[in-house]
Design a protein around this motif. Structure first.
Motif, short mmCIF file in Angstrom:
data_model
loop_
_atom_site.label_atom_id
_atom_site.label_comp_id
_atom_site.label_asym_id
_atom_site.label_seq_id
_atom_site.Cartn_x
_atom_site.Cartn_y
_atom_site.Cartn_z
N GLN A 220 10.36 -19.62 -14.31
CA GLN A 220 9.63 -20.76 -13.74
C GLN A 220 10.53 -21.53 -12.78
O GLN A 220 10.13 -21.89 -11.67
CB GLN A 220 9.14 -21.67 -14.86
CG GLN A 220 8.45 -22.94 -14.38
CD GLN A 220 7.18 -22.63 -13.62
OE1 GLN A 220 6.35 -21.87 -14.10
NE2 GLN A 220 7.03 -23.16 -12.41
N ILE A 221 11.76 -21.79 -13.19
CA ILE A 221 12.69 -22.55 -12.34
C ILE A 221 12.99 -21.77 -11.07
O ILE A 221 12.99 -22.32 -9.96
CB ILE A 221 13.98 -22.88 -13.13
CG1 ILE A 221 13.67 -23.93 -14.21
CG2 ILE A 221 15.09 -23.36 -12.20
CD1 ILE A 221 14.80 -24.14 -15.22
N SER A 224 10.09 -21.92 -8.72
CA SER A 224 9.96 -23.24 -8.11
C SER A 224 11.05 -23.47 -7.06
O SER A 224 10.78 -24.04 -5.99
CB SER A 224 10.05 -24.33 -9.19
OG SER A 224 8.96 -24.23 -10.07
N ILE A 251 4.28 -17.88 -10.26
CA ILE A 251 4.19 -18.92 -11.28
C ILE A 251 4.64 -20.29 -10.78
O ILE A 251 4.58 -21.27 -11.53
CB ILE A 251 4.99 -18.54 -12.56
CG1 ILE A 251 6.44 -18.18 -12.23
CG2 ILE A 251 4.30 -17.39 -13.29
CD1 ILE A 251 7.29 -17.89 -13.46
N ALA A 252 5.04 -20.38 -9.52
CA ALA A 252 5.41 -21.69 -8.96
C ALA A 252 4.20 -22.62 -8.87
O ALA A 252 4.36 -23.81 -8.63
CB ALA A 252 6.05 -21.54 -7.59
N ALA A 253 3.01 -22.09 -9.07
CA ALA A 253 1.80 -22.93 -9.00
C ALA A 253 1.55 -23.69 -10.31
O ALA A 253 0.53 -24.34 -10.46
CB ALA A 253 0.59 -22.06 -8.65
N SER A 254 2.49 -23.64 -11.24
CA SER A 254 2.27 -24.24 -12.57
C SER A 254 2.24 -25.77 -12.54
O SER A 254 2.71 -26.40 -11.60
CB SER A 254 3.37 -23.78 -13.53
OG SER A 254 3.37 -22.38 -13.62
N PRO A 256 3.22 -29.45 -13.09
CA PRO A 256 4.47 -30.20 -13.26
C PRO A 256 4.51 -31.02 -14.54
O PRO A 256 5.56 -31.12 -15.18
CB PRO A 256 4.52 -31.11 -12.03
CG PRO A 256 3.63 -30.48 -11.02
CD PRO A 256 2.57 -29.76 -11.80
N GLN A 257 3.39 -31.61 -14.94
CA GLN A 257 3.40 -32.49 -16.11
C GLN A 257 3.67 -31.71 -17.40
O GLN A 257 4.35 -32.18 -18.29
CB GLN A 257 2.09 -33.28 -16.22
CG GLN A 257 1.99 -34.38 -15.18
CD GLN A 257 3.29 -35.17 -15.01
OE1 GLN A 257 3.92 -35.61 -15.98
NE2 GLN A 257 3.75 -35.32 -13.76
N TRP A 259 5.30 -28.76 -17.43
CA TRP A 259 6.62 -28.14 -17.36
C TRP A 259 7.75 -29.13 -17.53
O TRP A 259 8.83 -28.78 -18.03
CB TRP A 259 6.76 -27.31 -16.08
CG TRP A 259 6.20 -25.95 -16.36
CD1 TRP A 259 4.93 -25.51 -16.15
CD2 TRP A 259 6.90 -24.88 -17.00
NE1 TRP A 259 4.79 -24.23 -16.62
CE2 TRP A 259 5.98 -23.81 -17.14
CE3 TRP A 259 8.20 -24.71 -17.48
CZ2 TRP A 259 6.33 -22.60 -17.74
CZ3 TRP A 259 8.54 -23.50 -18.07
CH2 TRP A 259 7.61 -22.46 -18.19
N VAL A 260 7.53 -30.37 -17.15
CA VAL A 260 8.60 -31.34 -17.37
C VAL A 260 8.83 -31.52 -18.88
O VAL A 260 9.97 -31.65 -19.34
CB VAL A 260 8.28 -32.67 -16.64
CG1 VAL A 260 7.24 -33.48 -17.38
CG2 VAL A 260 9.54 -33.49 -16.46
N GLN A 261 7.77 -31.45 -19.65
CA GLN A 261 7.91 -31.57 -21.11
C GLN A 261 8.63 -30.35 -21.69
O GLN A 261 9.49 -30.48 -22.56
CB GLN A 261 6.53 -31.72 -21.76
CG GLN A 261 5.80 -32.99 -21.33
CD GLN A 261 4.45 -33.14 -22.01
OE1 GLN A 261 4.34 -32.88 -23.20
NE2 GLN A 261 3.45 -33.56 -21.27
N LEU A 263 10.68 -28.16 -20.11
CA LEU A 263 12.07 -28.06 -19.68
C LEU A 263 12.94 -29.13 -20.37
O LEU A 263 14.06 -28.85 -20.78
CB LEU A 263 12.17 -28.17 -18.16
CG LEU A 263 11.45 -27.07 -17.36
CD1 LEU A 263 11.65 -27.27 -15.86
CD2 LEU A 263 11.94 -25.67 -17.76
N ALA A 264 12.40 -30.34 -20.49
CA ALA A 264 13.18 -31.40 -21.14
C ALA A 264 13.42 -31.06 -22.61
O ALA A 264 14.51 -31.27 -23.15
CB ALA A 264 12.47 -32.74 -20.99
#
Lengths: 393, 393
Positions: A220-221, A224, A251-254, A256-257, A259-261, A263-264
């Motif tokens: 994913q990273i 992006s 998968i860059a179309a995923s 953000p809200q 994925w931020v959860q 990844l964090a």
């Protein structure tokens, strides 16, 4: 008609794509399901499409926090739940950020229930549950009813409208138990995964998080990071785009809200991998700054060769050893029925399609259909299709 | 039967995948082709599969260097070529590292011929040709017969055996002319691209190299960096791999020897992009080291959102504006004829397949067939397939 060993009713807390799909799948297997979501409209849609009945008790997000606080003194008998049914299983399908709190709340609120969550990072929630035991908010017996799980499906869509009961068919479903976890809770979690058509993979929360950091979070990273570079690209450059760019960035179309959860929550495992990537990238940059220096070419070739080696380890279809299928490419017109006509001829030749993709290019009304077959069948298929008048390239 | 305005015979220097495919394509369009390759076995295979006749003159790599050196004094009449035919066009399909020298040799050796190359980086070869003019090895009139081109096809395979005449169908073919380039040479290059079914994109060598650095070389590097991390991964982690990882890393299987030449030749353009990637990566790493710091989450979401924005700019099929197709997913058994049976029903429903892919998971004998259709047709298709008994998820 209920599935063996899934205690009913099942309460699903969170009616996004995954929660609603679980509801639909369990219902079609004959189980009795209730739904609850802090968003009344998300819950109403999930009820409307048949994922379950609305849960009558008040267990919205705002009441969850207070239930967790009360947990030390009371033991699950909270206000507003008097008339509510008593779930045998609670599936926590809340967003990753709040899943831990909803798990703890569910363990307290429903004394007899097995509680499982389906968030995509497992260690952080496990630690929250353990901390609640240490802090006296949960008893060890309550915590033993919790099982962390992760169904690996999602399909880049979200919300209850995208839900399908068969979403988990053929998907891996990771089940993370601890020594202290009740065996009954584990078997309930595994049975739910099987009822929904998934394959159970048992591993520790730590192994799970390290695995997904590599096979899910890193891609994913990377997607992006690559896509981010396209923001200012002239259109004439993008017009040259091929499947290499398209695949690498799909998968860059995923969201953000979401994925931020993710990844964090998995930051330490991801960081360890990113340090390795940065080291490789730094080495590549240094080499490319002096591309004629002695050894520079070997260094570049090394990076590509290491990529070859890592790529070759990705398992093939059905978990088989990685296998190079042979590809037969057929040119098809962009009209209804063309692709099915080709594949009908493939079927009549008795050749199984192992994989399939379309290859499009800008500016053309034709496409290339790439049919992967076992290497030994390539010539047969090429001959058969050519004989039927197809343009095999 | 020869194509309009392609002066014959055509000499193809280099019989790898691309050179041989060009030979096959031109031959089937009725053109007379000769082949030459420093590897006698590669040349023999290309001749055997019908890409052209062996060129009788001695123009192997070793003689090419001496021809270039002689170029100042003689004007193309070199030893060993007395009995050889005089080509109207020379297509240089040599590896990137030597393409420039073979271009210069061809300009000297064949005074009347249009000379084009097909290497994937254009600026370096252009500079070699310009330097040969400055150095007195080429006259400006000789250099004016050179046109740099880049057919964007390749398909992760190599060698003459993989060659197909229709390889370039629907592919972009970049043609890079300079002001000094003879208009006749440009029109010959464009005609060859068109005869082979490709679409001509005109741009400068500089614009071409900046474009491919981004849409081709960066994805290759990203796929290699991600795949490189998989070298030591436990098998139980890789067993969880899904299409996200598979797509992101597909091109990591590319040939190191070819890619080292491409990356080295385009180092400055690639470096500029890699600096940007490193900056983003450094920022992400710093943020993830303190994931609870103020603003950290916003920073992470920003990276994913920038990826969304860049990804959305990739053109859709046929160069149309990027378009979100609706996806209808059907569960199919892994037996011959299943996929064609689904697609026959799709065709009978009158719905065009815009894109198609298979989604496999480890350990299962079923797959998901993802059929992309225009958003307005999704419901019709879902209804039609469900009515035929297909499991639409």
């Amino acid at each position: 008609m209920a599935p063996r060993s899934v205690p009913e009713p099942v309460l699903i807390r969170g009616t996004g794509l995954l929660g609603t799909s679980i509801g639909l799948g369990l219902r079609s297997a004959g189980a009795d399901t209730y739904l609850s979501d802090p968003s009344p409209s998300a819950q109403a849609v999930a009820v409307d499409i048949g994922a379950g009945r609305p849960f009558p008790g008040d267990i919205t997000a705002s009441s969850a926090a207070s239930a967790a606080v009360e947990a030390g003194s009371t033991d699950g008998t909270t206000t507003g739940a008097e008339t509510a049914p008593v779930p045998g299983v609670v599936v926590v399908a809340a967003p990753p950020d709040v899943a831990g709190q909803v798990v703890i709340d569910s363990l307290v609120r429903f004394p007899g229930a097995v509680v499982l969550d389906i968030a995509s990072v497992k260690g952080a929630i496990r630690r929250e549950v353990d901390a609640a035991v240490v802090g006296g908010h949960l008893t060890p017996a309550q915590a033993a009813r919790y099982v962390g799980t992760h169904p690996m499906a999602g399909r880049e869509r979200s919300g209850p409208v995208a839900a399908r009961g068969a979403l988990f068919t053929a998907a891996p479903w990771v089940v993370c138990a601890k020594e202290e976890t009740s065996p009954e809770a584990v078997s309930v979690a595994e049975e739910i995964a099987r009822v929904l058509g998934a394959t159970v993979h048992r591993m520790t929360a730590e192994d799970h998080d390290a695995s997904v950091a590599l096979i899910s979070h890193l891609p994913q990273i990377a997607a992006s990071l690559v896509s981010s570079r396209l923001q200012e690209t002239p259109a004439q450059s993008l017009a040259l785009s091929g499947n290499g760019l398209r695949d690498t960035t799909r998968i860059a179309a995923s969201d953000p809200q979401l994925w931020v959860q993710i990844l964090a929550a998995n930051a330490p495992d991801i960081l360890e991998i990113l340090y390795g990537v940065r080291e490789d990238l730094d080495r590549l940059i240094a080499t490319m700054e002096e591309p004629t220096a002695p050894g520079a070419r070997l260094d570049i070739a090394q990076l590509i060769a290491e990529g070859n080696a890592g790529h070759a380890r990705i398992p093939g279809k059905h978990g088989a050893p990685p296998q190079a299928f042979a590809v037969v490419t057929v040119i098809v017109d962009d009209t209804p029925g063309q692709i099915s006509a080709v594949l009908q001829d493939v079927g009549e030749a008795g050749v199984n399609v192992e994989d399939l993709r379309m290859d499009h290019s800008a500016g053309h009304e034709v496409g290339m259909l790439e049919i992967s077959v076992l290497p030994g069948r390539k010539q047969d298929l090429t001959d058969a299709l050519t004989a039927q008048g197809w343009k095999v390239v």
